[in-house]
Design a protein around this motif. Structure first.
Motif, PDB file in Angstrom:
ATOM      1  N   SER A  60     -15.835  63.710  13.996  1.00 45.12           N
ATOM      2  CA  SER A  60     -16.279  62.709  13.693  1.00 45.12           C
ATOM      3  C   SER A  60     -15.930  62.253  12.339  1.00 45.12           C
ATOM      4  O   SER A  60     -16.592  61.895  11.334  1.00 45.12           O
ATOM      5  CB  SER A  60     -17.911  63.997  13.151  1.00 45.12           C
ATOM      6  OG  SER A  60     -17.106  64.494  11.943  1.00 45.12           O
ATOM      7  N   GLY A  61     -14.365  62.300  12.033  1.00 38.99           N
ATOM      8  CA  GLY A  61     -14.040  61.583  10.647  1.00 38.99           C
ATOM      9  C   GLY A  61     -13.325  61.874   9.728  1.00 38.99           C
ATOM     10  O   GLY A  61     -13.541  61.428   8.871  1.00 38.99           O
ATOM     11  N   GLU A  62     -13.439  63.091   9.236  1.00 43.06           N
ATOM     12  CA  GLU A  62     -14.369  63.875   8.114  1.00 43.06           C
ATOM     13  C   GLU A  62     -12.656  65.119   7.912  1.00 43.06           C
ATOM     14  O   GLU A  62     -11.968  65.153   8.472  1.00 43.06           O
ATOM     15  CB  GLU A  62     -15.345  65.303   7.299  1.00 43.06           C
ATOM     16  CG  GLU A  62     -16.109  64.163   7.902  1.00 43.06           C
ATOM     17  CD  GLU A  62     -17.603  65.030   7.727  1.00 43.06           C
ATOM     18  OE1 GLU A  62     -18.404  64.905   6.906  1.00 43.06           O
ATOM     19  OE2 GLU A  62     -17.748  66.316   8.342  1.00 43.06           O
ATOM     20  N   VAL A  63     -11.956  64.553   6.594  1.00 44.91           N
ATOM     21  CA  VAL A  63     -11.123  65.108   6.060  1.00 44.91           C
ATOM     22  C   VAL A  63     -11.425  66.080   5.381  1.00 44.91           C
ATOM     23  O   VAL A  63     -11.711  65.738   4.105  1.00 44.91           O
ATOM     24  CB  VAL A  63      -9.680  63.965   5.976  1.00 44.91           C
ATOM     25  CG1 VAL A  63      -8.636  65.233   5.391  1.00 44.91           C
ATOM     26  CG2 VAL A  63      -9.529  63.235   6.797  1.00 44.91           C
ATOM     27  N   PHE A  64     -10.262  67.659   5.200  1.00 45.77           N
ATOM     28  CA  PHE A  64     -10.895  68.157   4.573  1.00 45.77           C
ATOM     29  C   PHE A  64      -9.577  68.506   3.654  1.00 45.77           C
ATOM     30  O   PHE A  64      -8.465  69.118   4.008  1.00 45.77           O
ATOM     31  CB  PHE A  64     -11.438  69.999   4.959  1.00 45.77           C
ATOM     32  CG  PHE A  64     -13.125  69.124   5.860  1.00 45.77           C
ATOM     33  CD1 PHE A  64     -13.910  69.533   4.770  1.00 45.77           C
ATOM     34  CD2 PHE A  64     -13.640  68.763   6.767  1.00 45.77           C
ATOM     35  CE1 PHE A  64     -15.198  69.146   5.084  1.00 45.77           C
ATOM     36  CE2 PHE A  64     -14.473  68.746   7.037  1.00 45.77           C
ATOM     37  CZ  PHE A  64     -15.540  68.617   6.500  1.00 45.77           C
ATOM     38  N   CYS A  65      -9.311  69.814   2.220  1.00 46.47           N
ATOM     39  CA  CYS A  65      -8.237  70.103   1.578  1.00 46.47           C
ATOM     40  C   CYS A  65      -8.803  71.135   1.634  1.00 46.47           C
ATOM     41  O   CYS A  65      -9.699  72.083   0.806  1.00 46.47           O
ATOM     42  CB  CYS A  65      -8.003  69.295   0.701  1.00 46.47           C
ATOM     43  SG  CYS A  65      -6.795  69.760  -0.401  1.00 46.47           S
ATOM     44  N   SER A  66      -7.960  72.230   1.131  1.00 49.12           N
ATOM     45  CA  SER A  66      -8.017  73.821   0.487  1.00 49.12           C
ATOM     46  C   SER A  66      -6.618  74.408   0.029  1.00 49.12           C
ATOM     47  O   SER A  66      -5.163  73.538   0.647  1.00 49.12           O
ATOM     48  CB  SER A  66      -8.094  74.741   1.643  1.00 49.12           C
ATOM     49  OG  SER A  66      -8.332  75.845   0.892  1.00 49.12           O
ATOM     50  N   SER A  97     -12.903  56.983  11.160  1.00 43.26           N
ATOM     51  CA  SER A  97     -13.363  57.290  12.850  1.00 43.26           C
ATOM     52  C   SER A  97     -12.805  58.671  13.700  1.00 43.26           C
ATOM     53  O   SER A  97     -11.797  59.245  12.230  1.00 43.26           O
ATOM     54  CB  SER A  97     -12.737  55.978  13.638  1.00 43.26           C
ATOM     55  OG  SER A  97     -11.597  55.471  13.497  1.00 43.26           O
ATOM     56  N   ARG A  98     -12.369  58.837  14.567  1.00 42.45           N
ATOM     57  CA  ARG A  98     -11.867  60.062  15.457  1.00 42.45           C
ATOM     58  C   ARG A  98     -10.270  60.275  15.198  1.00 42.45           C
ATOM     59  O   ARG A  98      -9.864  59.371  15.411  1.00 42.45           O
ATOM     60  CB  ARG A  98     -12.225  59.937  16.381  1.00 42.45           C
ATOM     61  CG  ARG A  98     -11.268  61.221  17.656  1.00 42.45           C
ATOM     62  CD  ARG A  98     -11.542  60.632  18.765  1.00 42.45           C
ATOM     63  NE  ARG A  98     -11.355  61.880  19.688  1.00 42.45           N
ATOM     64  CZ  ARG A  98     -12.010  63.064  20.757  1.00 42.45           C
ATOM     65  NH1 ARG A  98     -13.119  62.614  19.968  1.00 42.45           N
ATOM     66  NH2 ARG A  98     -11.427  63.398  21.809  1.00 42.45           N
ATOM     67  N   VAL A  99     -10.614  61.545  14.211  1.00 46.42           N
ATOM     68  CA  VAL A  99      -8.856  61.697  13.402  1.00 46.42           C
ATOM     69  C   VAL A  99      -8.244  62.033  14.927  1.00 46.42           C
ATOM     70  O   VAL A  99      -8.397  63.779  15.153  1.00 46.42           O
ATOM     71  CB  VAL A  99      -9.114  62.592  12.268  1.00 46.42           C
ATOM     72  CG1 VAL A  99      -7.543  62.780  11.911  1.00 46.42           C
ATOM     73  CG2 VAL A  99     -10.234  62.067  11.734  1.00 46.42           C
ATOM     74  N   LEU A 100      -7.197  61.460  14.481  1.00 47.84           N
ATOM     75  CA  LEU A 100      -5.626  62.150  15.749  1.00 47.84           C
ATOM     76  C   LEU A 100      -4.584  62.716  15.085  1.00 47.84           C
ATOM     77  O   LEU A 100      -4.115  63.449  16.223  1.00 47.84           O
ATOM     78  CB  LEU A 100      -5.472  60.864  16.664  1.00 47.84           C
ATOM     79  CG  LEU A 100      -6.412  59.805  16.990  1.00 47.84           C
ATOM     80  CD1 LEU A 100      -5.440  58.524  17.801  1.00 47.84           C
ATOM     81  CD2 LEU A 100      -7.416  60.322  18.308  1.00 47.84           C
TER      82      LEU A 100
END
Length: 369
Positions: A334-340, A355-358
């Motif tokens: 769904s095009g979201e990026v996360f970090c930990s 857009s769609r993360v590949l």
């Protein structure tokens, strides 16, 4: 010397770059670069005294190519002598699925895994490419069949201590290993769960989703496969399941796509509900972690507990950086990026919705970038 952290994100509508300092609290986003092109692979390469950003791009009208930028995405050049099959081969080049560096003793070497499945190498920092035809001419080649994502060579692992030893993984063919720099190849699928594909070769027909290598022992390999999660301690000669904590718990199956390993030996996966549904069970976006010395996977990170997330994370859409403490990153369909930065327990959503993360790859820059 200070370090800059860049998270390279390939999407089906171009490349985006997130930037931060070593604290990784505040992020800026640049892009889209190469807007309108699929970017199934990205690679940041700071060897040889320059910062080269490579992207494996594809377009329905213009085909597949490798592009390079030396100014962090502002301008791009298409590699003219890029990977290509001969007309006589009968193979088509549809996508560039993977771009990786050679070992540290090979500062000018790059590898490209492609669809239709094959492996190409560059010995001059990406300017010219040649096919490692020993793989595509393997005796089992007539029995290679695609998975749902295509006949893709999506994983390339180069032994950092013995660079002539290379592993590749293909869907839905299996794992192959070379001991002579890619001249000859042997299958490495003993112990895996075979997916029926109707082909006549017993040693292939395994739908590998992603493979990773232990940072300290190059003989130790890990895998997310269509039918489970596996480990090898002998360089891929034999595989055995490592699924404690994943099976028969809350209706979960050991099915998913990405698999990454931190430099401290933490293993990360993001399971989906099943091979049929391919989404987060009950809408909970859970990250599972297991240290290599532990015996059980645990759901240590509920990424966005306040939201339902009926999404997936694709095979190359997760990565770990090399800092201390390390950071873990992933992007969703769904095009979201996360970090930990706390071993996957708490997660920060990076700015914007793409857009769609590949694919997601990290790039550490020494000094100002």
């Amino acid at each position: 010397m200070s370090k800059q952290v860049k998270v390279l994100v390939g999407t089906n509508k171009g490349v985006f770059i997130y930037s931060s300092n070593e604290e990784r609290r505040n992020w800026s986003m640049a892009g889209p670069f190469l807007n309108g092109w699929e970017a199934y692979s990205v690679l940041g390469d700071s060897r040889n005294g320059k910062h080269a950003l490579f992207a494996g791009t594809s377009h329905a009208a213009y085909g597949a190519s490798i592009r390079v930028s030396y100014d962090f995405g502002e301008t791009w050049t298409q590699i003219e002598d890029g990977p290509r099959y001969s007309e006589e081969s009968g193979f088509s080049l549809n996508r560039i699925w993977q771009l990786v560096q050679g070992a540290s003793s090979q500062p000018e070497t790059l590898y490209a895994g492609v669809e239709e499945a094959g492996l190409f190498v560059s010995r001059d920092q990406g300017l010219t490419w040649s096919e490692l035809s020993g793989l595509t001419s393997h005796p089992t080649r007539p029995g290679w069949h695609p998975g749902a994502g295509g006949l893709c060579l999506h994983t390339v692992i180069v032994d950092p201590t013995r660079p002539e030893r290379i592993w590749v993984a293909m869907s839905s063919v299996g794992v192959f290993r070379s001991l002579d720099g890619g001249e000859t190849w042997h299958t490495c699928n003993v112990g895996l769960a075979r997916v029926p594909t109707g082909q006549p070769y017993d040693e292939i027909g395994y739908c590998i989703h992603k493979m990773a290598q232990d940072p300290d022992d190059p003989d130790v390999l890990y895998m997310q496969e269509h039918c489970g999660v596996f480990m090898s301690k002998d360089g891929g000669d034999n595989w055995f399941p490592v699924e404690e904590g994943l099976t028969m718990k809350e209706g979960m199956e050991p099915f998913g796509f990405p698999f990454v390993v931190s430099k401290t030996g933490d293993l990360f996966i993001i399971p989906l509900e099943s091979s049929e549904k391919r989404s987060m069970k009950d809408g909970r976006l859970l990250v599972y972690r297991r240290h290599r010395d532990e015996t059980e996977w645990l759901p240590i990170g509920d990424v966005v507990p306040e939201e339902l997330q009926h999404v997936s994370v694709l095979r190359d859409a997760m990565d770990v950086d090399s800092l201390e403490p390390y950071g873990v990153y992933f992007g969703t369909t769904s095009g979201e990026v996360f970090c930990s930065t706390d071993r996957g327990v708490k997660w920060q959503r990076l700015p914007g919705r793409l857009s769609r993360v590949l694919c997601v790859k990290t790039w550490i820059i020494e000094g100002e970038a």
